[in-house]
Design a protein around this motif. Structure first.
Motif, PDB file in Angstrom:
ATOM      1  N   ASP A  23      53.078  11.029 111.774  1.00  0.00           N
ATOM      2  CA  ASP A  23      52.623  11.288 113.141  1.00  0.00           C
ATOM      3  C   ASP A  23      51.106  11.109 113.268  1.00  0.00           C
ATOM      4  O   ASP A  23      50.598  10.666 114.304  1.00  0.00           O
ATOM      5  CB  ASP A  23      53.038  12.686 113.593  1.00  0.00           C
ATOM      6  CG  ASP A  23      52.421  13.776 112.724  1.00  0.00           C
ATOM      7  OD1 ASP A  23      52.296  13.570 111.503  1.00  0.00           O
ATOM      8  OD2 ASP A  23      52.046  14.829 113.283  1.00  0.00           O
ATOM      9  N   VAL A  24      50.374  11.452 112.176  1.00  0.00           N
ATOM     10  CA  VAL A  24      48.922  11.235 112.188  1.00  0.00           C
ATOM     11  C   VAL A  24      48.622   9.740 112.225  1.00  0.00           C
ATOM     12  O   VAL A  24      47.757   9.272 112.984  1.00  0.00           O
ATOM     13  CB  VAL A  24      48.268  11.886 110.960  1.00  0.00           C
ATOM     14  CG1 VAL A  24      46.781  11.512 110.877  1.00  0.00           C
ATOM     15  CG2 VAL A  24      48.436  13.404 111.024  1.00  0.00           C
ATOM     16  N   ALA A  25      49.347   8.948 111.412  1.00  0.00           N
ATOM     17  CA  ALA A  25      49.155   7.500 111.399  1.00  0.00           C
ATOM     18  C   ALA A  25      49.444   6.908 112.771  1.00  0.00           C
ATOM     19  O   ALA A  25      48.709   6.035 113.257  1.00  0.00           O
ATOM     20  CB  ALA A  25      50.054   6.861 110.346  1.00  0.00           C
ATOM     21  N   ALA A  26      50.502   7.384 113.418  1.00  0.00           N
ATOM     22  CA  ALA A  26      50.860   6.866 114.748  1.00  0.00           C
ATOM     23  C   ALA A  26      49.777   7.182 115.763  1.00  0.00           C
ATOM     24  O   ALA A  26      49.402   6.336 116.588  1.00  0.00           O
ATOM     25  CB  ALA A  26      52.197   7.454 115.183  1.00  0.00           C
ATOM     26  N   ARG A  27      49.247   8.425 115.701  1.00  0.00           N
ATOM     27  CA  ARG A  27      48.235   8.818 116.673  1.00  0.00           C
ATOM     28  C   ARG A  27      46.934   8.046 116.459  1.00  0.00           C
ATOM     29  O   ARG A  27      46.294   7.591 117.418  1.00  0.00           O
ATOM     30  CB  ARG A  27      47.977  10.317 116.580  1.00  0.00           C
ATOM     31  CG  ARG A  27      47.007  10.803 117.645  1.00  0.00           C
ATOM     32  CD  ARG A  27      46.854  12.293 117.651  1.00  0.00           C
ATOM     33  NE  ARG A  27      45.828  12.683 118.614  1.00  0.00           N
ATOM     34  CZ  ARG A  27      45.366  13.923 118.762  1.00  0.00           C
ATOM     35  NH1 ARG A  27      45.844  14.892 117.986  1.00  0.00           N
ATOM     36  NH2 ARG A  27      44.437  14.185 119.640  1.00  0.00           N
ATOM     37  N   LEU A  28      46.538   7.909 115.197  1.00  0.00           N
ATOM     38  CA  LEU A  28      45.302   7.182 114.922  1.00  0.00           C
ATOM     39  C   LEU A  28      45.439   5.687 115.245  1.00  0.00           C
ATOM     40  O   LEU A  28      44.477   5.041 115.676  1.00  0.00           O
ATOM     41  CB  LEU A  28      44.890   7.370 113.464  1.00  0.00           C
ATOM     42  CG  LEU A  28      44.470   8.793 113.063  1.00  0.00           C
ATOM     43  CD1 LEU A  28      44.105   8.851 111.589  1.00  0.00           C
ATOM     44  CD2 LEU A  28      43.297   9.269 113.917  1.00  0.00           C
ATOM     45  N   THR A  29      46.644   5.151 115.046  1.00  0.00           N
ATOM     46  CA  THR A  29      46.871   3.749 115.408  1.00  0.00           C
ATOM     47  C   THR A  29      46.728   3.549 116.903  1.00  0.00           C
ATOM     48  O   THR A  29      46.100   2.598 117.381  1.00  0.00           O
ATOM     49  CB  THR A  29      48.265   3.297 114.949  1.00  0.00           C
ATOM     50  OG1 THR A  29      48.383   3.467 113.535  1.00  0.00           O
ATOM     51  CG2 THR A  29      48.498   1.828 115.308  1.00  0.00           C
ATOM     52  N   THR A  30      47.299   4.471 117.676  1.00  0.00           N
ATOM     53  CA  THR A  30      47.178   4.386 119.133  1.00  0.00           C
ATOM     54  C   THR A  30      45.732   4.539 119.579  1.00  0.00           C
ATOM     55  O   THR A  30      45.239   3.797 120.433  1.00  0.00           O
ATOM     56  CB  THR A  30      48.042   5.479 119.796  1.00  0.00           C
ATOM     57  OG1 THR A  30      49.403   5.296 119.403  1.00  0.00           O
ATOM     58  CG2 THR A  30      47.923   5.411 121.311  1.00  0.00           C
ATOM     59  N   ALA A  31      45.041   5.486 118.971  1.00  0.00           N
ATOM     60  CA  ALA A  31      43.660   5.761 119.372  1.00  0.00           C
ATOM     61  C   ALA A  31      42.729   4.603 119.053  1.00  0.00           C
ATOM     62  O   ALA A  31      41.809   4.297 119.818  1.00  0.00           O
ATOM     63  CB  ALA A  31      43.161   7.027 118.687  1.00  0.00           C
TER      64      ALA A  31
END
Length: 915
Positions: free
Chosen positions: A201-209
């Protein structure tokens, strides 16, 4: 090599391109995307994969973007020992441009051609890969040189790979947009760079950001703690890529000693990666080069021999723009002082300019000298930038206006017409000096004529002429009035043109210019042009033809449009001998001098002459070359003229492609207000309807042309090709009475040498309308008038005669003209006309004749250009210089032409190449 994740597709594209280069197929790729997206890493991959290739590397630097040919000098550095392979002129121009030799003539296209030939020569030994990173910061001259070469190296083992933040989309380049990484790839980057298994979930959020930006992900992996990356602690704050990049960079920088930070600002402000200049500059502010070791240890810098570089361009930008204005000025002053010891006047002047807070006359003068030298080195773009900056540092408004005006002239010369217009507007606001305002208006008029409004250009020139008349400058007024006359003609405003022509003649009389003086010749020809169009061609044409005589080439620099109109008139009335001789001379002069500015319009006019002469192959390649060069030099008006020539040729062949040519031409015409060209495009549309067997569809555009010509005052039938076309159309559509009325107004004009082209069509139309006893004589007279010239019109007459004979049941007599017509149409590649002639033969003979095999479709336009010049006796080197190609490319095109045409020698080529 840095880690490449999620770029398998892009890596495959580059690998395939390199393989193509190794097999002799040129490749051009533009990699573009935002900062930090991985462009540089992908270029490093290409470099590592380029085994067996000569790799030429360069990187654009923001502070170097105003230095003429700075990028090209870096790029060609490994090849500069081979200048002996170039012609003497090219070697001298390139040496001057790169600051390696004395000033030359300032011929920028000779510089481009020299660079092209150096790359070609290197590629003859082993494949070449040209790689330029941060292409958006390459100076304008170097950009033009690289793109010039790229367009001409498709047939050679040369790959060109450019990386830029903003896509330029050069013609012929494959565009490779780097997008952000997907979540899986981003997670790999985060995990690898942090050493911790990043929570999904951290990877997904940082990818989006971050949008999947690899550099942003790398910096976040270093910045964020293990607890946040693994999901133990929440990411509570908003995550934005730019904020975190800046934070990451400054976190690294803030740990450095103050002395190191100050030294980094000097390095960031320097355009040269060598340590010599930087070391000297640091010493002037009391620092030693060793203070940069801390930045190297922190991963901010890397050293390579005697060069020191930032590990990423964004770090350089962060250092420079994050520093205080005072720190930046201190750095530039130190660099200027250091460069003063090595004689780098241009770089020194720019650094002093960057250190200025307000106006500084000394620095402004230094930049003006830089511009003067850049001009001598064919660096028009750099000269423009230097003068524009010099103007900003100039106190005196008169000097400021002069420098802005000079900057505009350089910009226009380099093809930067819109920038030139902006600079001229600024110059006009500075003060109210009458003489300067005249120069501004004259230059602005030339800009408008090239890519803006012809009507505005005409008004500007007329205003200048009036002021010159008021000031007693009658010679200057003669030139300005002549230019205004031709501009009004291009707008289709014949009444205004007539008034301007009278003013031209009056000014020439007041100036007491002797007979034979170039300006007097131009003035007389200006009056002659008007006479030709208003129905007094016999009186006006001798003065017009005088412009086309050898020795009047200087007129092209005084009133360039006068020879253009003269050649157009000569070609239209059938005086192709004089038109061709003058235009070939002008084209040769422009090619020899490497001056591409006026070359496209002369090529287009020569293409029209070749069309009249039946040299349609030559016509097509000339118009195609003109279109390519006009687009390359940003001349929208000439683009429209070239498109019109190609559209007319396609219309004569009945090819649907003519609509695309003519539609784009009309768009350019509308933008410029060039009313005259609309006559050409609409006549071409009518011709297309004839070529496709739909003469009824030709009537509406022809009637509109007649009405428009009458409204503006064009009364010369010999310069109105739509009139005989209208008569023929009426005859073909069953309206003999109206056709006879139109012919009645043309018959008188169709006499003498100047009426030959018109007489051919008039006699054909009389043959179509006459009784049988008179028809044969009329058709025969039309054919005789053509002689060996005007083959298309001759074949159309033979077709019309054969059709009439066949319909009158005189089939045996119809066969000969129909066979001759079919043969000529085949030679001209007019399939629709040839099919029509053969269908008539079938009705006469009851059997079909297969069309002859044609070699035309097998040659590309570039192969045809080369073959035509070689067939005329040119050497490969002469062909290369004429077409702005490398000799290796000429060899490749010529070899393919030999194979396709089945010939083995130049003599065979000259004998077998059809026209």
């Amino acid at each position: 090599m840095p880690m490449l994740v999620g770029r398998e597709s892009e890596m495959s594209i580059l690998s395939n391109a390199l393989n193509a280069v190794r097999t002799g197929r040129g490749q051009c790729i533009e990699v573009h995307g935002e900062a930090g997206i991985g462009k540089s890493t992908l270029l490093e991959f290409a470099t590592d994969q380029a085994s067996g290739c000569t790799v030429l590397l360069a990187r654009g630097v923001e502070s170097e973007s105003e230095l003429a040919y700075a990028g090209l000098a870096d790029l060609l550095q490994p090849l500069l020992t081979g200048l002996t392979v170039l012609s003497e002129q090219q070697a001298a121009e390139l040496s001057a441009a790169l600051g390696m030799g004395p000033s030359a003539t300032g011929n920028r296209f000779a510089v481009f051609l020299a660079a092209l030939n150096l790359l070609s020569r290197a590629a003859s030994e082993r494949p070449v890969l040209v790689i330029v990173d941060d292409f958006q910061w390459f100076d304008g001259e170097s950009v033009a040189a690289v793109l010039f070469a790229a367009r001409r190296l498709r047939a050679e083992p040369v790959g060109i790979l450019l990386a830029t933040r903003i896509a330029k989309s050069p013609p012929g380049f494959t565009s490779l947009l780097l997008r952000g990484l997907d979540v899986t790839s981003a997670a790999t980057v985060l995990t690898t760079m942090s050493g911790h298994q990043v929570a999904p979930d951290v990877a997904a959020r940082l990818t989006t950001a971050t949008g999947g930006n690899p550099l942003a992900l790398t910096e976040l992996a270093r910045l964020l703690g293990a607890d946040k990356l693994t999901g133990v602690a929440p990411l509570t704050e908003p995550v934005t890529v730019h904020a975190h990049l800046a934070s990451a960079f400054w976190q690294s920088l803030s740990l450095l000693p103050t002395a190191t930070l100050n030294a980094l600002v000097v390095l960031a402000a320097s355009e040269a990666p060598d340590t010599t200049t930087v070391t000297t500059a640091l010493q002037t502010i009391g620092l030693d080069i060793e203070v940069l070791e801390a930045a190297e240890d922190a991963g901010i810098l890397r050293t390579d021999g005697h060069q020191v570089r930032f590990t990423h361009p964004l770090l350089r930008s962060a250092v420079y723009h994050g520093a205080t204005a005072a720190a930046r000025r201190t750095a530039h002053t130190a660099l200027a002082d250091a460069l003063g010891t090595v004689g780098a006047a241009d770089r020194q002047a720019w650094h002093r300019a960057s250190a200025c807070i307000g106006p500084d006359p000394d620095v402004a003068d230094a930049l003006a000298r830089v511009a003067e030298e850049a001009g001598r080195r064919a660096g028009a773009g750099a000269a423009c930038s230097a003068l524009e900056r010099a103007a900003a540092l100039t106190v005196d408004p008169c000097f400021r206006a002069e420098r802005l005006c000079a900057a505009a002239a350089f910009s226009a010369w380099a093809g930067g017409y819109r920038r030139a217009a902006h600079l001229l507007e600024r110059a006009a606001r500075e003060d109210d000096d009458a003489a300067r305002n005249q120069r501004i208006a004259t230059l602005r008029a030339s800009v408008e004529m090239a890519c803006g409004s012809h009507q505005l250009g005409q008004r500007l020139l007329a205003d200048v002429a009036r002021q010159q008349t008021h000031d007693g400058d009658n010679t200057g007024a003669t030139v300005s009035w002549a230019g205004a006359t031709m501009a009004a003609m291009l707008c289709g405003d014949l009444p205004t043109a007539r008034n301007h022509a009278k003013a031209t003649a009056h000014s020439a009389e007041l100036a007491r210019l002797p007979a034979g003086h170039p300006i007097r010749t131009a003035a007389d020809a200006t009056t002659g042009v008007i006479q030709c169009y208003i129905g007094e061609l016999d009186q006006g044409y001798p003065a017009v033809r005088a412009v086309l005589q050898p020795g009047n080439e200087s007129l092209t620099r005084m009133v360039a449009s006068v020879p253009v109109f003269a050649a157009h008139i000569a070609a239209t009335i059938g005086d192709t001998h004089h038109a061709r001789g003058a235009l070939e001379n002008l084209v040769m002069h422009q090619r020899t001098a490497g001056e591409l500015g006026r070359l496209p319009v002369y090529l287009t006019l020569l293409a029209n002459v070749a069309f009249q002469d039946g040299r349609w192959l030559e016509s097509e390649v000339l118009a195609d070359e003109a279109l390519e060069l006009a687009r390359e030099t940003g001349q929208d008006t000439v683009v429209a003229v070239a498109l019109g020539a190609l559209g007319n040729l396609a219309a004569a062949r009945g090819e649907e492609q003519c609509h695309a040519f003519l539609t784009e031409a009309d768009e350019k015409i509308t933008q410029s207000g060039n009313g005259v060209l609309q006559f050409d495009t609409n006549t071409a549309r009518a011709l297309f309807h004839h070529s496709t067997g739909q003469p009824d569809l030709a009537l509406p555009p022809l009637r509109r042309l007649v009405a428009t010509a009458a409204r503006i005052g064009v009364r010369e039938p010999r310069l109105s090709p739509w009139l005989p076309m209208l008569a023929e159309t009426l005859a073909l559509t069953g309206q003999p009475d109206e056709a006879a009325t139109v012919l009645g107004g043309l018959t008188t004009a169709a006499t003498g040498f100047s009426g030959k082209a018109l007489a051919v069509v008039v006699e054909r139309c009389h043959g179509m309308l006459s009784a049988d006893d008179d028809a044969d004589a009329r058709f025969h007279e039309s054919i005789q008038l053509c002689g060996d010239e005007l083959p298309f019109e001759r074949a159309r007459t033979q077709l019309a005669w054969g059709q009439r004979l066949r319909r009158r049941r005189r089939r045996a007599m119809a066969r000969e003209p129909l066979r001759d017509a079919a043969a000529t149409f085949d030679a001209l590649r007019t399939a629709r006309w040839a099919d029509l002639a053969r269908s008539e033969l079938i009705l006469c003979e009851g059997r079909s004749e297969a069309p002859p095999a044609s070699v035309f479709p097998s040659l590309t336009n570039q192969e045809t250009r080369v073959a035509l010049l070689v067939a005329q006796g040119a050497t490969n080197r002469e062909v290369a210089a004429s077409l702005f190609l490398s000799e290796k490319t000429v060899e490749a095109h010529l070899g393919r032409a030999f194979r396709k045409l089945g010939v083995r020698s130049r003599v065979e080529l000259a004998r077998n190449l059809p026209v």
